[in-house]
Scaffold this motif. Structure first.
Motif, mmCIF file in Angstrom:
data_model
loop_
_atom_site.group_PDB
_atom_site.id
_atom_site.type_symbol
_atom_site.label_atom_id
_atom_site.label_comp_id
_atom_site.label_asym_id
_atom_site.label_seq_id
_atom_site.Cartn_x
_atom_site.Cartn_y
_atom_site.Cartn_z
ATOM 1 N N PRO A 105 -0.834 42.067 24.291
ATOM 2 C CA PRO A 105 0.115 42.195 25.394
ATOM 3 C C PRO A 105 1.282 43.104 25.046
ATOM 4 O O PRO A 105 1.635 43.266 23.887
ATOM 5 C CB PRO A 105 0.603 40.753 25.598
ATOM 6 C CG PRO A 105 0.391 40.089 24.275
ATOM 7 C CD PRO A 105 -0.855 40.719 23.727
ATOM 8 N N SER A 148 5.833 39.924 27.334
ATOM 9 C CA SER A 148 5.065 38.797 26.799
ATOM 10 C C SER A 148 5.872 37.503 26.875
ATOM 11 O O SER A 148 6.771 37.278 26.076
ATOM 12 C CB SER A 148 4.668 39.085 25.346
ATOM 13 O OG SER A 148 3.952 38.015 24.808
ATOM 14 N N ALA A 192 -7.921 45.635 33.044
ATOM 15 C CA ALA A 192 -8.961 45.257 32.081
ATOM 16 C C ALA A 192 -9.917 46.407 31.782
ATOM 17 O O ALA A 192 -10.316 46.604 30.629
ATOM 18 C CB ALA A 192 -9.744 44.052 32.611
ATOM 19 N N HIS A 246 -0.973 33.553 24.912
ATOM 20 C CA HIS A 246 -1.943 34.644 24.817
ATOM 21 C C HIS A 246 -3.177 34.214 24.045
ATOM 22 O O HIS A 246 -3.895 35.020 23.478
ATOM 23 C CB HIS A 246 -1.297 35.877 24.197
ATOM 24 C CG HIS A 246 -0.276 36.482 25.104
ATOM 25 N ND1 HIS A 246 -0.617 37.174 26.237
ATOM 26 C CD2 HIS A 246 1.076 36.449 25.072
ATOM 27 C CE1 HIS A 246 0.484 37.565 26.855
ATOM 28 N NE2 HIS A 246 1.525 37.126 26.174
ATOM 29 N N TYR A 256 -0.272 43.391 30.113
ATOM 30 C CA TYR A 256 -1.268 44.131 29.342
ATOM 31 C C TYR A 256 -1.322 45.612 29.700
ATOM 32 O O TYR A 256 -2.309 46.289 29.431
ATOM 33 C CB TYR A 256 -2.647 43.493 29.546
ATOM 34 C CG TYR A 256 -2.701 42.070 29.060
ATOM 35 C CD1 TYR A 256 -2.874 41.781 27.707
ATOM 36 C CD2 TYR A 256 -2.562 41.008 29.945
ATOM 37 C CE1 TYR A 256 -2.906 40.469 27.256
ATOM 38 C CE2 TYR A 256 -2.592 39.691 29.497
ATOM 39 C CZ TYR A 256 -2.769 39.433 28.150
ATOM 40 O OH TYR A 256 -2.800 38.130 27.706
ATOM 41 N N ASP A 305 -11.556 39.143 28.628
ATOM 42 C CA ASP A 305 -11.485 40.297 27.722
ATOM 43 C C ASP A 305 -10.401 40.123 26.664
ATOM 44 O O ASP A 305 -10.503 40.689 25.563
ATOM 45 C CB ASP A 305 -11.224 41.579 28.521
ATOM 46 C CG ASP A 305 -12.450 42.057 29.285
ATOM 47 O OD1 ASP A 305 -13.505 41.389 29.202
ATOM 48 O OD2 ASP A 305 -12.357 43.103 29.968
ATOM 49 N N LYS A 306 -9.367 39.358 26.985
ATOM 50 C CA LYS A 306 -8.261 39.146 26.040
ATOM 51 C C LYS A 306 -8.480 37.921 25.155
ATOM 52 O O LYS A 306 -7.596 37.532 24.391
ATOM 53 C CB LYS A 306 -6.930 39.018 26.800
ATOM 54 C CG LYS A 306 -6.549 40.273 27.586
ATOM 55 C CD LYS A 306 -6.458 41.505 26.695
ATOM 56 C CE LYS A 306 -6.135 42.761 27.481
ATOM 57 N NZ LYS A 306 -6.126 43.973 26.627
#
Length: 458
Positions: free
Chosen positions: A2, A7, A157, A11, A110, A33-34
């Motif tokens: 991030p 942030s 993403a 996370h 992100y 994806d994170k």
């Protein structure tokens, strides 16, 4: 990883996404994806395309229910803007310490892209797409998202953009706390969705002004100086960003946008070359569209785009579907699809854009509309009103003395058929409902599509 500046939330761990539509599925893909464990929950049945995507991405989901045991163990909740605070699940969640945020807030962590954000009661989609087209025409690597197009989270993403133009509703803004708009545009504020704000206009105004929260001195705040509610709201909400008002009152602004005596749109930003364009050259005509072009032009000038690019885009732009969309001219009668006009103020803009005589198709789910502001335009321009949807009593009460004909219809096809018999050569049949669509239709797009199909079947 991030963006550290943005942030504020967990996370890692478990993310639960409430709502499996465009924004929810996009958020699910970004969260996956994170590295999050992701679960999507929707009280309604999911569209087949979204079920297929979630299955392909191996993301767990449920439909037709909210299983509390699967939701209340989340580290982070990403909520669909359509879920009201009064929903029992939201009442439970607010008693916990689980953060509840929007897809926009989640995705913004992100990306380092410049975020140009647009809100207002009316004109959001037009201004968003116009701004996007100017940016795109200038060669910027730009995406468009929010209330329009592909979800912001999915684009973050799977794509790399330098700039995003985001259309933001008040419902989205309500679940955004640390989000920062580098360019914030506030077009107007008129009564809308007041049922979600306890019929408190100040609460709705405060929601719209959330677009400027967290702005910094190097950012820009673009707003309509002619809007009464914005003017009042400025006393309660201030931004350290550069203020860029736009107006159509006879006022020359050294910093902002205005219309001069020759009907030129003048845009001035310090340390930028001034922009001048006659409003008759704009592809989108009408007073409301001059405001929309003023806002988009200020955003473009803030991005230091060339005047030639701005002018070319503003001369050639074609309006979005369902917003004052020309459908056909049949027997000398013009048919206009303005299905996106879901509040009274939008209908006022639509009526202001056309000459008499207008056959107006309106109605649907009434959101507590005050029709008083339409009376003068209805008296002077509307020869007949054809009602669609379930909540028509208040339309009859509001306009029974202002137009000769008010009739109910049984379907969109029936409404268009009636309109075609009433309208004469030179008239305009205008679908501009002033109401929500979900009594007879899936959404405003479905309503507009059914109108277009009915017109083409004449």
């Amino acid at each position: 990883m991030p963006n550290i500046e943005h942030s504020y939330y967990p996370h890692a761990g478990r993310v639960v996404i409430l709502g499996g539509g465009e924004s929810g599925v996009g958020a699910a893909i970004l969260a996956k994806d994170k590295g999050f464990e992701v679960f999507v929950s929707d009280m309604a049945l999911l569209a087949e395309q979204f079920k297929a995507t979630l299955t392909q991405e191996a993301i767990a989901f449920e439909e037709g229910q909210h299983t509390e045991a699967e939701i209340l163990n989340a580290d982070l909740i990403i909520k669909s803007p359509g879920i009201p605070e009064t929903a029992p699940l939201m009442q439970q969640l607010r008693k916990t310490s689980i953060p509840v945020i929007s897809e926009i807030e989640f995705a913004a962590q992100y990306t380092d892209a410049t975020l140009c954000c647009i809100t207002g009661s009316n004109g959001k989609s037009t201004t968003t797409m116009l701004t996007y087209e100017i940016f795109r025409h200038a060669g910027l690597n730009v995406g468009v998202a929010g209330n329009i197009g592909q979800s912001f989270a999915l684009q973050v993403a799977r794509e790399q953009r330098d700039v995003y133009v985001l259309e933001l509703s008040s419902f989205m803004l309500d679940d955004m706390h640390h989000f920062r708009a580098h360019i914030a545009i506030l077009l107007n504020i008129t009564p809308d969705h007041l049922d979600r704000y306890n019929y408190d206009m100040n609460a709705y105004v405060d929601s719209k002004f959330r677009i400027i929260q967290n702005q910094q001195t190097e950012d820009y705040f673009i707003y309509c100086a002619d809007d009464e509610e914005i003017t009042k709201g400025l006393a309660r909400h201030q931004s350290p960003a550069m203020s860029l008002p736009f107006t159509q009152v006879d006022t020359a602004l050294a910093q902002g946008a205005y219309i001069d005596e020759q009907k030129n749109l003048i845009i001035n930003i310090p340390k930028r070359e001034p922009f001048t364009m006659n409003i008759e050259e704009l592809s989108l005509q009408g007073k409301h569209n001059v405001y929309n072009n003023s806002a988009a032009g200020l955003a473009a000038k803030a991005q230091q785009l060339r005047n030639s690019v701005m002018k070319e885009s503003m001369q050639s732009y074609v309006n979005i579907a369902h917003r004052l969309e020309h459908v056909a001219c049949i027997g000398g009668v013009t048919y206009i699809n303005d299905s996106k006009a879901t509040n009274v103020n939008s209908v006022w803009y639509a009526l202001e854009s056309f000459s008499p005589d207008i056959v107006l198709i309106m109605g649907g789910v009434d959101k507590g509309n005050d029709y008083d502001m339409l009376r003068d335009l209805v008296k002077s321009k509307v020869k007949a009103i054809i009602c669609i949807g379930k909540h028509n009593g208040r339309i009859h009460e509001a306009f029974e003395s202002d137009t000769d004909v008010i009739v109910n219809s049984a379907s969109m096809g029936d409404a268009v058929e009636i309109a075609s018999h009433i309208a004469k050569k030179g008239d305009t049949v205008l679908l501009s409902p002033a109401c929500a669509s979900f009594d007879w239709f899936k959404n405003y797009e479905d309503r507009g599509d059914q109108f277009k199909e009915a017109v083409m079947a004449l």
